[in-house]
Write an enzyme that holds these catalytic residues in place. Structure first.
Site, PDB file in Angstrom:
ATOM      1  N   LYS A  11      -0.695   0.171  -6.172  1.00  0.00           N
ATOM      2  CA  LYS A  11       0.040  -1.089  -6.317  1.00  0.00           C
ATOM      3  C   LYS A  11       0.085  -1.536  -7.782  1.00  0.00           C
ATOM      4  O   LYS A  11      -0.620  -0.998  -8.637  1.00  0.00           O
ATOM      5  CB  LYS A  11      -0.629  -2.141  -5.430  1.00  0.00           C
ATOM      6  CG  LYS A  11      -0.509  -1.859  -3.929  1.00  0.00           C
ATOM      7  CD  LYS A  11      -1.229  -2.948  -3.139  1.00  0.00           C
ATOM      8  CE  LYS A  11      -0.988  -2.805  -1.646  1.00  0.00           C
ATOM      9  NZ  LYS A  11      -1.634  -3.922  -0.904  1.00  0.00           N
ATOM     10  N   TYR A  51       7.605  -4.549   3.523  1.00  0.00           N
ATOM     11  CA  TYR A  51       6.592  -5.357   4.209  1.00  0.00           C
ATOM     12  C   TYR A  51       7.202  -6.244   5.302  1.00  0.00           C
ATOM     13  O   TYR A  51       6.611  -7.258   5.678  1.00  0.00           O
ATOM     14  CB  TYR A  51       5.808  -6.201   3.200  1.00  0.00           C
ATOM     15  CG  TYR A  51       4.681  -5.422   2.535  1.00  0.00           C
ATOM     16  CD1 TYR A  51       3.621  -4.923   3.277  1.00  0.00           C
ATOM     17  CD2 TYR A  51       4.673  -5.201   1.167  1.00  0.00           C
ATOM     18  CE1 TYR A  51       2.577  -4.220   2.678  1.00  0.00           C
ATOM     19  CE2 TYR A  51       3.630  -4.502   0.557  1.00  0.00           C
ATOM     20  CZ  TYR A  51       2.589  -4.015   1.324  1.00  0.00           C
ATOM     21  OH  TYR A  51       1.550  -3.322   0.732  1.00  0.00           O
ATOM     22  N   PHE A  59       1.093 -15.205   3.620  1.00  0.00           N
ATOM     23  CA  PHE A  59       0.969 -14.501   2.342  1.00  0.00           C
ATOM     24  C   PHE A  59       2.203 -13.684   1.984  1.00  0.00           C
ATOM     25  O   PHE A  59       2.238 -13.045   0.930  1.00  0.00           O
ATOM     26  CB  PHE A  59      -0.276 -13.592   2.374  1.00  0.00           C
ATOM     27  CG  PHE A  59      -0.286 -12.564   3.484  1.00  0.00           C
ATOM     28  CD1 PHE A  59       0.369 -11.346   3.335  1.00  0.00           C
ATOM     29  CD2 PHE A  59      -0.950 -12.810   4.687  1.00  0.00           C
ATOM     30  CE1 PHE A  59       0.369 -10.399   4.348  1.00  0.00           C
ATOM     31  CE2 PHE A  59      -0.957 -11.855   5.706  1.00  0.00           C
ATOM     32  CZ  PHE A  59      -0.293 -10.656   5.541  1.00  0.00           C
ATOM     33  N   ARG A  87      -7.220   5.558   5.011  1.00  0.00           N
ATOM     34  CA  ARG A  87      -7.653   4.176   5.243  1.00  0.00           C
ATOM     35  C   ARG A  87      -9.158   4.019   4.972  1.00  0.00           C
ATOM     36  O   ARG A  87      -9.592   2.992   4.448  1.00  0.00           O
ATOM     37  CB  ARG A  87      -7.334   3.740   6.686  1.00  0.00           C
ATOM     38  CG  ARG A  87      -5.852   3.740   7.068  1.00  0.00           C
ATOM     39  CD  ARG A  87      -5.060   2.605   6.493  1.00  0.00           C
ATOM     40  NE  ARG A  87      -5.609   1.297   6.770  1.00  0.00           N
ATOM     41  CZ  ARG A  87      -4.945   0.149   6.537  1.00  0.00           C
ATOM     42  NH1 ARG A  87      -3.701   0.165   6.057  1.00  0.00           N
ATOM     43  NH2 ARG A  87      -5.512  -0.993   6.763  1.00  0.00           N
ATOM     44  N   THR A  93      -8.982  -4.400   3.776  1.00  0.00           N
ATOM     45  CA  THR A  93      -7.967  -5.150   3.028  1.00  0.00           C
ATOM     46  C   THR A  93      -8.608  -6.104   2.018  1.00  0.00           C
ATOM     47  O   THR A  93      -8.175  -6.187   0.862  1.00  0.00           O
ATOM     48  CB  THR A  93      -7.105  -5.964   4.020  1.00  0.00           C
ATOM     49  OG1 THR A  93      -6.648  -5.097   5.058  1.00  0.00           O
ATOM     50  CG2 THR A  93      -5.921  -6.607   3.317  1.00  0.00           C
ATOM     51  N   ARG A 104     -11.080  -0.136  -2.640  1.00  0.00           N
ATOM     52  CA  ARG A 104     -10.942  -1.591  -2.726  1.00  0.00           C
ATOM     53  C   ARG A 104     -12.261  -2.264  -3.078  1.00  0.00           C
ATOM     54  O   ARG A 104     -12.285  -3.200  -3.876  1.00  0.00           O
ATOM     55  CB  ARG A 104     -10.336  -2.124  -1.427  1.00  0.00           C
ATOM     56  CG  ARG A 104      -8.819  -1.843  -1.367  1.00  0.00           C
ATOM     57  CD  ARG A 104      -8.284  -1.987   0.008  1.00  0.00           C
ATOM     58  NE  ARG A 104      -6.824  -2.094   0.066  1.00  0.00           N
ATOM     59  CZ  ARG A 104      -6.128  -2.123   1.193  1.00  0.00           C
ATOM     60  NH1 ARG A 104      -6.743  -2.046   2.371  1.00  0.00           N
ATOM     61  NH2 ARG A 104      -4.815  -2.239   1.173  1.00  0.00           N
ATOM     62  N   ASN A 114      -5.098  -5.551  -4.242  1.00  0.00           N
ATOM     63  CA  ASN A 114      -6.153  -4.674  -3.718  1.00  0.00           C
ATOM     64  C   ASN A 114      -5.863  -3.187  -3.948  1.00  0.00           C
ATOM     65  O   ASN A 114      -6.300  -2.340  -3.181  1.00  0.00           O
ATOM     66  CB  ASN A 114      -6.434  -5.013  -2.246  1.00  0.00           C
ATOM     67  CG  ASN A 114      -5.220  -4.848  -1.369  1.00  0.00           C
ATOM     68  OD1 ASN A 114      -4.159  -4.412  -1.833  1.00  0.00           O
ATOM     69  ND2 ASN A 114      -5.351  -5.182  -0.102  1.00  0.00           N
ATOM     70  N   HIS A 117      -2.002   0.783  -1.095  1.00  0.00           N
ATOM     71  CA  HIS A 117      -1.449   0.653   0.251  1.00  0.00           C
ATOM     72  C   HIS A 117      -1.649   1.981   0.958  1.00  0.00           C
ATOM     73  O   HIS A 117      -1.608   3.036   0.320  1.00  0.00           O
ATOM     74  CB  HIS A 117       0.056   0.344   0.193  1.00  0.00           C
ATOM     75  CG  HIS A 117       0.716   0.500   1.537  1.00  0.00           C
ATOM     76  ND1 HIS A 117       0.707  -0.500   2.476  1.00  0.00           N
ATOM     77  CD2 HIS A 117       1.318   1.575   2.127  1.00  0.00           C
ATOM     78  CE1 HIS A 117       1.307  -0.054   3.581  1.00  0.00           C
ATOM     79  NE2 HIS A 117       1.690   1.189   3.385  1.00  0.00           N
ATOM     80  N   GLU A 128       7.361   4.887   6.452  1.00  0.00           N
ATOM     81  CA  GLU A 128       7.033   4.579   5.052  1.00  0.00           C
ATOM     82  C   GLU A 128       7.276   5.771   4.125  1.00  0.00           C
ATOM     83  O   GLU A 128       7.683   5.586   2.975  1.00  0.00           O
ATOM     84  CB  GLU A 128       5.590   4.090   4.968  1.00  0.00           C
ATOM     85  CG  GLU A 128       5.420   2.732   5.653  1.00  0.00           C
ATOM     86  CD  GLU A 128       4.017   2.155   5.546  1.00  0.00           C
ATOM     87  OE1 GLU A 128       3.848   0.972   5.856  1.00  0.00           O
ATOM     88  OE2 GLU A 128       3.085   2.909   5.168  1.00  0.00           O
TER      89      GLU A 128
HETATM   90  O1  CDP Z   1      -2.905  -3.174   3.236  1.00  0.00           O
HETATM   91  P1  CDP Z   1      -3.558  -3.349   4.596  1.00  0.00           P
HETATM   92  O2  CDP Z   1      -2.896  -2.521   5.663  1.00  0.00           O
HETATM   93  O3  CDP Z   1      -5.046  -3.143   4.540  1.00  0.00           O
HETATM   94  O4  CDP Z   1      -3.402  -4.893   4.991  1.00  0.00           O
HETATM   95  P2  CDP Z   1      -2.205  -5.673   5.738  1.00  0.00           P
HETATM   96  O5  CDP Z   1      -2.838  -6.623   6.701  1.00  0.00           O
HETATM   97  O6  CDP Z   1      -1.180  -4.719   6.252  1.00  0.00           O
HETATM   98  O7  CDP Z   1      -1.571  -6.547   4.566  1.00  0.00           O
HETATM   99  C1  CDP Z   1      -0.681  -5.972   3.626  1.00  0.00           C
HETATM  100  C2  CDP Z   1      -1.041  -6.485   2.265  1.00  0.00           C
HETATM  101  O8  CDP Z   1      -0.791  -7.885   2.198  1.00  0.00           O
HETATM  102  C3  CDP Z   1      -2.512  -6.374   1.867  1.00  0.00           C
HETATM  103  O9  CDP Z   1      -2.872  -5.079   1.413  1.00  0.00           O
HETATM  104  C4  CDP Z   1      -2.610  -7.402   0.767  1.00  0.00           C
HETATM  105  O10 CDP Z   1      -2.042  -6.931  -0.460  1.00  0.00           O
HETATM  106  C5  CDP Z   1      -1.709  -8.517   1.327  1.00  0.00           C
HETATM  107  N1  CDP Z   1      -2.473  -9.548   2.057  1.00  0.00           N
HETATM  108  C6  CDP Z   1      -2.741 -10.769   1.435  1.00  0.00           C
HETATM  109  O11 CDP Z   1      -2.349 -10.980   0.293  1.00  0.00           O
HETATM  110  N2  CDP Z   1      -3.448 -11.734   2.121  1.00  0.00           N
HETATM  111  C7  CDP Z   1      -3.885 -11.526   3.366  1.00  0.00           C
HETATM  112  N3  CDP Z   1      -4.565 -12.474   4.005  1.00  0.00           N
HETATM  113  C8  CDP Z   1      -3.621 -10.302   4.013  1.00  0.00           C
HETATM  114  C9  CDP Z   1      -2.914  -9.324   3.331  1.00  0.00           C
HETATM  115 MG    MG Z   2      -0.992  -2.685   6.477  1.00  0.00          MG
END
Ligand code: CDP
Ligand code: MG
Length: 142
Positions: A11, A51, A59, A87, A93, A104, A114, A117, A128
């Site tokens: 990212k 997204y 968010f 993962r 996350t 992370r 973080n 992705h 994707e």
């Molecule tokens: O990336 P990951 O699949 O672990 O998490 P996600 O729940 O799919 O969320 C996508 C991305 O949104 C995260 O990697 C963060 O960059 C952002 N995010 C955030 O800013 N605040 C949150 N509470 C949850 C996610």
């Molecule tokens: Mg995700």
């Protein structure tokens, strides 16, 4: 374990902080192969579409701004159980909740910024990967 492909992104915060090599080192050290790679800066509408699943979440707006704020590096990782293994290498996350030794936990600044992705299921991985790469850009196994 099936050989899978998954979509990974370094990212904008990871690119900005010179962490591309460190992230790649971790993937390769874990035995995942990089079979396609590309640097680009997402437009706002590309980030919105990527997204899409999070549209409406609190968010979402900030996430779209952040993901389009600078260049990213997208790669396809290939290996046994690649989706779940990527993962695991990424960690949770929220870096505060991520296990030490994960990308992370070790490198991320915040739950938003973080570093990486990674696709979360076989269906997501197909969608994707196609978002960033055409079939002819995926390198066949040597
Ligand atoms: O990336 P990951 O699949 O672990 O998490 P996600 O729940 O799919 O969320 C996508 C991305 O949104 C995260 O990697 C963060 O960059 C952002 N995010 C955030 O800013 N605040 C949150 N509470 C949850 C996610
Ligand atoms: Mg995700």
């Amino acid at each position: 374990m099936p050989v899978e492909r998954t979509l990974s992104i370094v990212k904008p915060d990871g690119v900005r902080r010179n962490q591309i090599g460190e992230v790649y080192r971790r993937f390769e050290g874990a035995g995942l192969r990089i079979v396609a790679a590309r640097m680009l800066q997402l437009t706002t509408s590309q980030a919105e579409l990527f997204y899409e699943v999070h549209r409406g979440r609190p968010f979402y707006g900030d996430l779209v701004r952040y993901m389009s704020s600078g260049p990213v590096v997208a790669q396809v990782l290939e290996g046994e159980d690649a989706i779940a293994r990527n993962r695991q290498i990424m960690g949770a996350t929220d870096p505060k909740k991520a296990v030490p030794g994960t990308i992370r936990a070790d490198l991320a600044e915040s739950i938003e910024a973080n570093v990486v992705h990674g696709s979360d299921s076989p269906e997501t991985a197909v969608r994707e990967i196609a978002f960033f790469f055409s079939t002819t850009e995926l390198c066949p196994r040597a």
